[in-house]
Write a protein that holds these residues in place. Sequence first.
Motif: not given
Length: 160
Positions: A48, A52, A92
């Motif tokens: 993640t 990001q 996800g």
Amino acid sequence: SMRVIATYYRKTDQFDPERFFCRELCHNIGRSLVRETPSVEDYQDVLTAMSQLKPSVSEEDLNHCHRIFSHIYSEITKGMLSGDEIIRMRNGSFYPTSKMIWAPLSQYLVINDDDVVARRFQEAKGIHFLHPLLVQPSGKFDCSPLFQILNFPMLSTLAG
């Protein structure tokens, strides 16, 4: 961090500071908050964070994804993943695409198993192909078994 602590101690044939401190912190694993190895949730957090931090996927990111996906697959085969963790994987947004961007499964992320059909969808908006290096059966990055468990759709089944 073990690496920071270990810098104050010399490594010898009889003493490895990183292993020593990890062993000491984890010796009573049942009551310790410190784990010797990261959990699947930790790996999902890393994926993640990677997705990001930057919008594009690098070759190094692909390598990291392969390692993490391979580890997660091995945990699944050992029965070490809960249903919640599998759902979290499906939800996800950390899957590398053929266009070297990150995409979630929910944004029509598919496995390209038919290059002829793929050419028709190559420029289509709203459809993403999982990066081919992650799903090549003969490739070093093949994570196909994980993506099958996660129910990634195959392009041929959607277009057929």
